[in-house]
Motif scaffolding. Structure first.
Motif, short mmCIF file in Angstrom:
data_model
loop_
_atom_site.label_atom_id
_atom_site.label_comp_id
_atom_site.label_asym_id
_atom_site.label_seq_id
_atom_site.Cartn_x
_atom_site.Cartn_y
_atom_site.Cartn_z
N GLU A 183 -1.06 32.31 -12.54
CA GLU A 183 -2.77 33.62 -11.70
C GLU A 183 -2.32 33.64 -13.53
OE1 GLU A 183 -1.64 36.08 -9.05
OE2 GLU A 183 -2.28 34.90 -7.83
N SER A 184 -1.23 33.83 -14.52
CA SER A 184 -2.07 34.63 -15.74
C SER A 184 -1.52 33.26 -16.90
CB SER A 184 -0.52 35.09 -15.73
OG SER A 184 0.70 35.13 -16.24
N PRO A 221 -0.05 25.76 -21.71
CA PRO A 221 0.35 27.04 -21.96
C PRO A 221 2.25 27.17 -21.33
CG PRO A 221 -1.89 27.64 -20.90
CD PRO A 221 -1.54 26.10 -21.04
N PHE A 222 2.38 26.78 -20.60
CA PHE A 222 3.61 26.54 -19.70
C PHE A 222 4.48 25.41 -20.55
CE2 PHE A 222 3.11 27.29 -15.07
CZ PHE A 222 2.04 28.17 -15.37
N ILE A 259 7.47 27.45 -10.16
CA ILE A 259 7.19 29.22 -10.95
C ILE A 259 5.94 29.87 -9.95
CG2 ILE A 259 5.26 29.16 -12.36
CD1 ILE A 259 7.57 27.35 -13.41
N SER A 260 6.21 30.90 -10.48
CA SER A 260 5.61 32.37 -9.80
C SER A 260 4.38 32.14 -9.33
CB SER A 260 6.32 33.69 -10.09
OG SER A 260 5.87 33.68 -11.46
N LYS A 261 4.17 32.88 -8.84
CA LYS A 261 2.97 32.82 -8.21
C LYS A 261 1.96 34.01 -9.75
CE LYS A 261 -0.59 34.69 -5.04
NZ LYS A 261 -1.24 35.80 -3.89
N LEU A 309 8.45 21.27 -13.96
CA LEU A 309 7.91 22.44 -13.40
C LEU A 309 6.50 21.95 -12.44
CD1 LEU A 309 6.75 24.39 -16.56
CD2 LEU A 309 8.40 24.24 -15.77
N GLU A 310 7.27 21.76 -11.00
CA GLU A 310 7.16 21.45 -10.08
C GLU A 310 5.59 22.32 -9.10
OE1 GLU A 310 9.16 22.05 -6.27
OE2 GLU A 310 9.85 19.98 -7.18
N GLY A 311 3.95 21.10 -9.62
CA GLY A 311 3.10 21.04 -8.91
C GLY A 311 1.79 22.54 -9.76
N VAL A 312 1.77 22.66 -10.75
CA VAL A 312 1.50 23.66 -11.57
C VAL A 312 -0.52 23.52 -12.39
CG1 VAL A 312 3.73 23.77 -12.53
CG2 VAL A 312 2.30 22.59 -13.73
#
Length: 278
Positions: free
Chosen positions: A9-10, A97-98, A3-5, A33-36
């Protein structure tokens, strides 16, 4: 998936990320989803889980370890219902949320949580679990077609998962797409077919999110390390199933509106349970 930075962050996935994740589940049976989760949240959950496991083993250890060949047929895999209390009912666990964005895309908006639990591979396992889906046929031998996805398992590993500590082994890419009757007693035996099929062992860093179709064939493997390998485990379902989660009224009243909807089928107004064997 990484997942992007910006998304981390959001706490909001880009639409194309949601679409990709949902399609991977539909086609492959799972997505990671790795390490979120933040490291501090993972550490908090890990400490609380260890305390719960220590309490459980202190109370039930004799009956669990009485058989020298190991428990649960020597697999040393243990499912424990968790208390609906901090930190296990943290919003980043029950309504991340993801995860909800992806599950919304697959199940719509009217699903609910039907399992609030954990799965732990303890050291000393002698063998792997049998290959299996989590749920059986919906309509017995009557249904000869593949049905839509109705139930998704959500896992958060609390430690890094690798070959040495009992990773889940999965058979992706089709075992969740079989005709409904295949999941019943008169369907093909996964144990006979699986050795001739492609499988992978699921490695992922602590704090990842794994979402998978409950029908995908999988099994737990032996933990060769000296430490437990725990996963938090929830199931999100589009149809009413179990109501094993006990939630005090005050706790329920303080949940977000989305979380209230997610847990609406559970035992509202009941005291929090102690960690309990599934």
């Amino acid at each position: 998936m990484k997942i992007s930075k910006e998304e981390l962050e959001s706490l909001q996935l880009h639409d194309e990320t949601v679409e990709l994740a949902a399609n991977l589940i539909k086609v492959n049976g799972y997505v990671i989803l790795e390490g979120v989760l933040p490291q501090e949240k993972v550490a908090e959950l890990w400490e609380a889980f260890k305390a719960s496991m220590d309490w459980f083993i202190d109370k039930h250890g004799e009956e669990i370890y009485l058989n020298k060949k190991g428990f649960n047929e020597g697999t040393n895999h243990l499912g424990i219902f968790l208390p609906f209390a901090p930190p296990f009912n943290d919003p980043l666990v029950i309504e991340h949320p993801f995860a909800l964005a992806i599950i919304d895309r697959i199940l719509g908006m009217d699903y609910a949580v039907t399992l609030f639990s954990s799965n732990t591979s303890l050291p000393g396992g002698k063998k792997a679990q049998p290959v299996h889906p989590d749920y059986g046929t919906r309509f017995g031998d009557l249904c000869k077609v593949s049905l839509p996805i109705t139930d998704l398992v959500f896992n958060i590993p609390l430690v890094d998962v690798h070959d040495g500590n009992g990773p889940m082994e999965i058979w992706p890419g089709g075992t969740h797409l079989l005709p409904d009757y295949y999941y019943g007693p008169n369907g093909p035996n996964p144990e006979e077919l699986a050795p001739h099929m492609h499988s992978i062992k699921v490695h992922m860093p602590a704090g990842s999110i794994l979402i998978r179709d409950v029908r995908m064939w999988h099994r737990g493997t032996p933990n060769r390390s000296d430490e437990i390998r725990p996963n938090l485990a929830l199931i999100y379902s589009a149809s009413h199933r179990d109501n094993t989660v006990q939630i005090p009224q005050e706790t329920y009243d303080n949940l977000s509106e989305r979380a209230k909807h997610l847990f609406r089928w559970q035992k509202i107004g009941y005291p929090v349970i102690e960690p309990t064997h599934e």
